[in-house]
Design a protein around this motif. Structure first.
Motif, PDB file in Angstrom:
ATOM      1  N   ARG A  17      29.674  27.161  -9.074  1.00 54.82           N
ATOM      2  CA  ARG A  17      28.902  26.028  -8.558  1.00 54.82           C
ATOM      3  C   ARG A  17      27.906  25.590  -9.630  1.00 54.82           C
ATOM      4  O   ARG A  17      27.224  26.417 -10.224  1.00 54.82           O
ATOM      5  N   GLN A  19      24.750  22.791 -10.111  1.00 54.75           N
ATOM      6  CA  GLN A  19      23.905  21.855  -9.376  1.00 54.75           C
ATOM      7  C   GLN A  19      22.659  21.530 -10.173  1.00 54.75           C
ATOM      8  O   GLN A  19      22.048  22.390 -10.797  1.00 54.75           O
ATOM      9  N   SER A  37      29.742  18.983 -16.344  1.00 52.68           N
ATOM     10  CA  SER A  37      30.565  18.200 -15.432  1.00 52.68           C
ATOM     11  C   SER A  37      32.027  18.176 -15.877  1.00 52.68           C
ATOM     12  O   SER A  37      32.943  18.331 -15.065  1.00 52.68           O
ATOM     13  N   MET A  40      33.641  21.539 -15.172  1.00 49.64           N
ATOM     14  CA  MET A  40      33.874  21.736 -13.732  1.00 49.64           C
ATOM     15  C   MET A  40      35.035  20.876 -13.238  1.00 49.64           C
ATOM     16  O   MET A  40      35.837  21.318 -12.421  1.00 49.64           O
ATOM     17  N   GLN A  41      35.132  19.649 -13.738  1.00 50.16           N
ATOM     18  CA  GLN A  41      36.255  18.782 -13.372  1.00 50.16           C
ATOM     19  C   GLN A  41      37.570  19.362 -13.898  1.00 50.16           C
ATOM     20  O   GLN A  41      38.595  19.330 -13.214  1.00 50.16           O
ATOM     21  N   LEU A  44      38.626  22.212 -11.620  1.00 49.88           N
ATOM     22  CA  LEU A  44      39.202  21.719 -10.373  1.00 49.88           C
ATOM     23  C   LEU A  44      40.618  21.178 -10.594  1.00 49.88           C
ATOM     24  O   LEU A  44      41.545  21.523  -9.850  1.00 49.88           O
ATOM     25  N   ALA A  58      36.517  22.517  -2.638  1.00 46.90           N
ATOM     26  CA  ALA A  58      35.796  21.762  -3.663  1.00 46.90           C
ATOM     27  C   ALA A  58      34.804  20.832  -2.993  1.00 46.90           C
ATOM     28  O   ALA A  58      35.089  20.250  -1.953  1.00 46.90           O
ATOM     29  N   ARG A  59      33.635  20.727  -3.611  1.00 44.56           N
ATOM     30  CA  ARG A  59      32.611  19.820  -3.100  1.00 44.56           C
ATOM     31  C   ARG A  59      31.965  19.121  -4.283  1.00 44.56           C
ATOM     32  O   ARG A  59      31.513  19.774  -5.228  1.00 44.56           O
ATOM     33  N   ILE A  60      31.976  17.822  -4.233  1.00 45.70           N
ATOM     34  CA  ILE A  60      31.296  17.014  -5.247  1.00 45.70           C
ATOM     35  C   ILE A  60      30.334  16.100  -4.518  1.00 45.70           C
ATOM     36  O   ILE A  60      30.734  15.344  -3.629  1.00 45.70           O
ATOM     37  N   ASP A  62      27.352  13.519  -5.517  1.00 43.61           N
ATOM     38  CA  ASP A  62      26.595  12.836  -6.568  1.00 43.61           C
ATOM     39  C   ASP A  62      25.102  12.762  -6.276  1.00 43.61           C
ATOM     40  O   ASP A  62      24.287  12.819  -7.195  1.00 43.61           O
ATOM     41  N   ILE A  67      28.597  20.110  -8.066  1.00 45.19           N
ATOM     42  CA  ILE A  67      30.039  20.320  -8.123  1.00 45.19           C
ATOM     43  C   ILE A  67      30.262  21.794  -7.827  1.00 45.19           C
ATOM     44  O   ILE A  67      29.708  22.664  -8.504  1.00 45.19           O
ATOM     45  N   SER A  68      31.073  22.067  -6.816  1.00 45.94           N
ATOM     46  CA  SER A  68      31.351  23.433  -6.417  1.00 45.94           C
ATOM     47  C   SER A  68      32.855  23.601  -6.228  1.00 45.94           C
ATOM     48  O   SER A  68      33.493  22.769  -5.577  1.00 45.94           O
TER      49      SER A  68
END
Length: 108
Positions: A17, A19, A37, A40-41, A44, A58-60, A62, A67-68
């Protein structure tokens, strides 16, 4: 500051994660945030589209600059090269920019 948390289950990496805004530069020009970022992308996309691992969470967000990505421990061996590469990359960025990134670990 960007907070990166590595989640482990029985010493197996099962989630990452990231943040927060690093504060290195203003939003949109911050190379540290862009690097985190991007990694992390890539994590995923690699897990979902390349390795085709089911049950990925997955959690994004903005607004929260979050990004998790997490996965079940039983799939960790299949994606180990990817996840460890991302982990080592994030740790390297943090070691070179300690005033902007904080690394923590949690065991579940």
């Amino acid at each position: 500051m960007t907070n990166i948390t590595f989640t482990f289950q029985n010493k197996i990496l099962t989630g990452i994660r990231a943040q927060g805004h690093s504060g290195y530069a203003e939003k949109g020009s911050d190379i540290i945030c862009a690097a985190v970022s991007t990694l992390m992308q890539a994590l995923l996309l690699g897990i979902m589209d390349v390795a085709k691992i089911p049950s990925v969470t997955a959690r994004i967000d903005d607004e929260k600059i979050l990004i998790s990505v997490s996965w079940l421990a039983k799939y960790s061996s299949k994606i180990q090269i990817l996840t460890h590469t991302i982990e080592k990359s994030l740790r390297q960025i943090a070691s070179e920019n300690s005033g902007y990134i904080k690394i923590s670990e949690e065991n579940i």
